[in-house]
Design an enzyme around this catalytic site. Structure first.
Site, PDB file in Angstrom:
ATOM      1  N   GLY A  53     -36.876 -46.821 -11.533  1.00  0.00           N
ATOM      2  CA  GLY A  53     -36.062 -45.788 -12.164  1.00  0.00           C
ATOM      3  C   GLY A  53     -36.032 -44.466 -11.421  1.00  0.00           C
ATOM      4  O   GLY A  53     -35.372 -43.523 -11.856  1.00  0.00           O
ATOM      5  N   HIS A  54     -36.727 -44.345 -10.308  1.00  0.00           N
ATOM      6  CA  HIS A  54     -36.843 -43.048  -9.615  1.00  0.00           C
ATOM      7  C   HIS A  54     -36.628 -43.205  -8.119  1.00  0.00           C
ATOM      8  O   HIS A  54     -37.590 -43.136  -7.362  1.00  0.00           O
ATOM      9  CB  HIS A  54     -38.227 -42.461  -9.876  1.00  0.00           C
ATOM     10  CG  HIS A  54     -38.320 -40.995  -9.616  1.00  0.00           C
ATOM     11  ND1 HIS A  54     -38.687 -40.464  -8.396  1.00  0.00           N
ATOM     12  CD2 HIS A  54     -38.114 -39.936 -10.418  1.00  0.00           C
ATOM     13  CE1 HIS A  54     -38.723 -39.155  -8.471  1.00  0.00           C
ATOM     14  NE2 HIS A  54     -38.381 -38.812  -9.695  1.00  0.00           N
ATOM     15  N   PHE A  55     -35.609 -43.403  -7.588  1.00  0.00           N
ATOM     16  CA  PHE A  55     -34.255 -43.560  -8.111  1.00  0.00           C
ATOM     17  C   PHE A  55     -33.729 -44.892  -7.588  1.00  0.00           C
ATOM     18  O   PHE A  55     -33.994 -45.216  -6.432  1.00  0.00           O
ATOM     19  CB  PHE A  55     -33.366 -42.416  -7.650  1.00  0.00           C
ATOM     20  CG  PHE A  55     -33.894 -41.062  -8.070  1.00  0.00           C
ATOM     21  CD1 PHE A  55     -33.725 -40.609  -9.371  1.00  0.00           C
ATOM     22  CD2 PHE A  55     -34.570 -40.253  -7.185  1.00  0.00           C
ATOM     23  CE1 PHE A  55     -34.188 -39.354  -9.756  1.00  0.00           C
ATOM     24  CE2 PHE A  55     -35.044 -39.000  -7.563  1.00  0.00           C
ATOM     25  CZ  PHE A  55     -34.850 -38.549  -8.851  1.00  0.00           C
TER      26      PHE A  55
END
EC number: 4.2.1.59
Length: 155
Positions: A53-55
């Site tokens: 999720g990052h990124f």
């Protein structure tokens, strides 16, 4: 005071830190000079769970996790300093951070070198200067503080 430099692998780290996957962020201690400094290594791989999720399109290691890696290296240096009687029942609490700065991104494939220098010990608080580098360039730096407690003692 000894000038001998010590290094150890993940097996030794696992006996000293309570952290485990996915939050164990030190893979190897390259050099540890008791009462002075530690140089440790974190291999950053695309398989790290935070990259999901990052990124997703451009994975970047979160700055707070770089600081956490530095704090874990500081805990290993503290262990060498404090030499607790019951290491398996000893925890290192991260109690403060000053002057944190992030200078460059850390991406999959990078080797994060964690340099932590002991500054002082006052009233139960250990203070360190910490610098994370990739390819000899500063990625992050901060002043870190921690305290040592037994696991059954209140924080």
């Amino acid at each position: 005071m000894s000038t001998e430099k010590i290094n150890f692998d993940i097996h030794k780290i696992l006996t000293l830190l309570p952290h485990r996957y996915p939050i164990l962020l030190v893979d190897r201690v390259l050099e540890l000079e008791p009462h002075k400094a530690i140089k440790a290594l974190k291999n950053v791989t695309v398989n790290e769970p935070f990259f999901t999720g990052h990124f997703p399109k451009r994975p970047v290691m979160p700055g707070v996790l770089i600081i956490e890696a530095l704090a874990q290296a500081a805990a290993l240096l503290t262990f060498a300093e404090a030499q607790p009687k019951d290491p398996e029942n000893t925890l290192y609490y991260f109690v403060g951070i000053d002057n944190a700065r992030f200078k460059r991104v850390v991406e999959p494939g990078d080797q994060l070198i964690l340099n932590v220098t002991f500054e002082r010990y006052i009233r139960g608080i250990w203070k360190f200067k910490a610098v994370a580098e990739v390819d000899g360039k500063v990625a992050a730096e901060a002043e870190l503080m921690c305290t040592v407690k037994t696991a059954d003692a209140a924080p």
